[in-house]
Design an enzyme around this catalytic site. Structure first.
Site, PDB file in Angstrom:
ATOM      1  CG  HIS A  59      -2.408  -0.855   0.957  1.00 32.25           C
ATOM      2  ND1 HIS A  59      -2.887  -1.103   2.313  1.00 32.25           N
ATOM      3  CD2 HIS A  59      -2.921  -1.444   0.043  1.00 32.25           C
ATOM      4  CE1 HIS A  59      -3.984  -2.225   1.964  1.00 32.25           C
ATOM      5  NE2 HIS A  59      -3.536  -2.062   0.429  1.00 32.25           N
ATOM      6  CG  HIS A 111      -9.401  -8.157  -3.647  1.00 32.40           C
ATOM      7  ND1 HIS A 111     -10.165  -6.584  -3.549  1.00 32.40           N
ATOM      8  CD2 HIS A 111      -8.485  -7.849  -2.776  1.00 32.40           C
ATOM      9  CE1 HIS A 111      -9.519  -6.173  -2.760  1.00 32.40           C
ATOM     10  NE2 HIS A 111      -7.961  -5.941  -2.553  1.00 32.40           N
ATOM     11  CD  GLU A 170      -5.153  -3.505  -2.453  1.00 32.47           C
ATOM     12  OE1 GLU A 170      -5.910  -4.200  -1.510  1.00 32.47           O
ATOM     13  OE2 GLU A 170      -4.941  -2.410  -2.274  1.00 32.47           O
ATOM     14  CG  HIS A 180      -8.669  -4.998   2.599  1.00 34.71           C
ATOM     15  ND1 HIS A 180      -8.340  -3.784   2.300  1.00 34.71           N
ATOM     16  CD2 HIS A 180      -8.355  -5.724   1.494  1.00 34.71           C
ATOM     17  CE1 HIS A 180      -7.540  -4.149   0.588  1.00 34.71           C
ATOM     18  NE2 HIS A 180      -7.302  -4.797   0.557  1.00 34.71           N
TER      19      HIS A 180
END
Ligand code: FEO
Length: 396
Positions: free
Chosen positions: A23, A79, A81, A148
Site C-alpha cells: 500500500h 478482488h 486490488e 477489505h
C-alpha cells in the site's frame, strides 16, 4: 513453477522475498510476502486471481510453461486490488477472445476503474452463485464486501473443499514451502495479527458477521488458500477461530506506552509510567515505543493487543509533535474498540499538548481517563507522585 496444493489444484503465484512495504509505504514488510494465485485443472481449466503488476510477465511465463493458455476456460477475480488483478491487462489478450472473468459487480467497477474499459467478458456473481468445473465439482462464490474492499469475494471449491479466501486469513509473510504447518509458527501468527490489525480491523464488525454467515453455509473446509502468505492446510479452522476472537474488540493483558519527545522530558514521564504499570500489575505486558523511531504498523499491532495506552507528546507550536498527531490519526483509521487511554507530556510555556492529546484520543475512539501528567519543563516530584493514580485508573 506450479506447486501442488491438492489433486488438480496448483499454486502459481509469486513469493516476494524483497518486498519491504505494501500500500505504498503504508504497511511495512519485514518477512517478505507473496501473491498467491491458483490454477485449477478439472474438466474446466480455471485461474483463481492473478498477481501484482510488476511480476505479471513472470506469472504469464510460468503459466505458459505449465499449460496452453488457450485451454483456460475462465478467470475468477476475487478482488480488484492490483496485487491480485495486476496481471489481467497482460494476460487477457493471451487468452481465447471472450474468456469470462467471474467477479462481483463492484470488482467490475474497480477493475475497469484501474485498467479502463477493455471489453472483457465479466460474469457478475453474488453469494451462492456457482459454476460447474466438471468432475462433479463446482466453484461457489461468497461475497466478502468490505473485507477489505467493496469488491472482495471468496471462492469455495466443492469436492476438494478449498476456500480461496483472497486477502482474508492472509499475511504478508514469505513461506517458500507455502503451507502453514511448514512456516515459523511465531512469525506466522505475528504476521497474521499484524495483517488483521492494520488492514481488517476497521471492518471488524463485518468480519464477525461474515464468519457467522460462512459458518451457516456448513462448508467443509480442508484448505484455506489465501492470496498472501501461508496457505492453511493444517487445521485451517484455527485461523477462522482467531479471526472470530480478533474481530470482537480483542485485547490482551497489555498496556502500550507511546510517545515522542524533543529534549527527553516526555521520555522520562513515559518510562516512569511504564515502571509503575509493571510495579502495580506484574502480569501485565508493557510495551514502550518512541513513535518517531518505531515502525507504525508494528506499533499498531501492539495497540491492537492492548487494553490501554498512554500517549505522550511535548507541547510544540501550541500543539503536539506531528509524529504523534499522525500516529493518533492512523489509530483512528483502524477503529480500535474498548481501549482506555491516558495523556502526558512536558511543556515550556503554553502547555496545550495534554489537552490536545486527550481530545484527539477521544476522537480516535479511545476511552480517555482524566488523570494525566503535564510537566512544566521537566517532571517534578509532584508530577511523579500523580503517576500511580494515573496507572491505577488505566489498569482498572
Ligand atoms: Fe491483497 Fe486487498 O489486496
Amino acid at each position: 513453477m506450479r506447486r501442488l496444493i491438492k489433486n488438480n489444484v496448483s499454486w502459481i503465484g509469486y513469493i516476494d522475498w524483497e518486498l519491504e512495504s505494501f500500500h505504498g509505504d503504508d504497511y511495512s514488510i519485514f518477512n517478505g510476502s507473496s501473491q498467491n494465485a491458483y490454477l485449477i485443472e478439472e474438466e474446466k481449466t480455471v485461474l483463481i486471481d492473478t498477481i501484482w503488476t510488476p511480476h505479471r510477465f513472470d506469472y504469464i511465463e510460468n503459466l505458459k510453461s505449465e499449460i496452453d493458455l488457450n485451454k483456460i476456460d475462465f478467470v475468477v477475480a476475487n478482488h480488484g486490488e492490483c496485487d491480485h488483478s495486476g496481471a489481467l491487462q497482460a494476460l487477457m489478450p493471451e487468452l481465447k477472445p471472450g474468456t469470462p472473468i467471474y467477479c462481483t459487480a463492484n470488482a467490475v467497477k474497480s477493475i475497469e476503474g484501474q485498467y479502463g474499459k477493455r471489453g472483457w467478458n465479466f460474469k457478475v456473481v453474488k453469494t451462492g452463485d456457482s459454476v460447474e468445473i466438471g468432475n462433479n465439482k463446482k466453484l461457489v462464490f461468497v461475497e466478502m464486501r468490505m473485507l477489505h474492499w467493496p469488491d472482495s469475494m471468496a471462492t469455495y471449491m466443492t469436492g476438494d473443499n478449498i476456500l480461496f479466501s483472497n486477502d482474508a486469513f492472509g499475511q504478508h509473510f514469505a513461506v517458500e514451502e507455502l503451507f502453514n504447518d511448514k512456516a515459523d509458527q511465531c512469525l506466522l501468527y505475528k504476521e497474521a495479527m499484524k495483517y488483521f490489525a492494520n488492514i481488517l480491523n476497521p471492518f471488524a464488525a463485518l468480519v464477525s458477521k461474515k464468519l457467522d454467515e460462512i459458518a451457516k453455509l456448513n462448508l467443509d473446509i480442508d484448505i484455506i488458500a489465501t492470496s498472501h502468505g501461508a496457505i492453511w492446510r493444517d487445521n485451517p479452522m484455527q485461523i477462522v477461530k482467531k479471526y472470530a476472537e480478533w474481530a470482537n474488540a480483542y485485547q490482551e493483558n497489555q498496556v502500550t506506552v507511546a510517545y515522542d519527545t524533543m529534549w527527553e522530558g516526555t521520555t522520562k514521564i513515559a518510562h516512569k509510567i511504564s515502571e509503575e504499570i509493571a510495579r502495580q500489575s506484574p502480569d501485565t505486558v508493557v510495551k514502550v515505543f518512541n513513535i518517531a523511531k518505531s515502525d507504525k504498523n508494528e506499533m499498531m499491532t501492539e495497540l491492537f493487543k492492548s487494553k490501554a495506552i498512554a500517549v505522550g507528546s511535548p507541547t510544540v507550536g501550541n500543539s503536539i509533535l506531528s509524529s504523534v498527531m499522525g500516529w493518533i490519526e492512523f489509530a483512528k483509521q483502524l477503529k480500535f474498540k474498548n481501549k482506555k487511554a491516558a495523556a502526558f507530556g512536558c511543556y515550556g510555556w503554553s502547555g496545550e499538548s495534554v489537552k490536545i492529546l486527550q481530545e484527539r484520543l477521544k476522537d480516535a475512539g479511545f476511552n480517555v481517563i482524566d488523570e494525566n501528567i503535564k510537566s512544566a519543563w521537566t517532571m517534578t516530584p509532584e508530577d511523579e507522585a500523580k503517576i500511580p493514580e494515573l496507572v491505577k485508573s488505566l489498569l482498572a
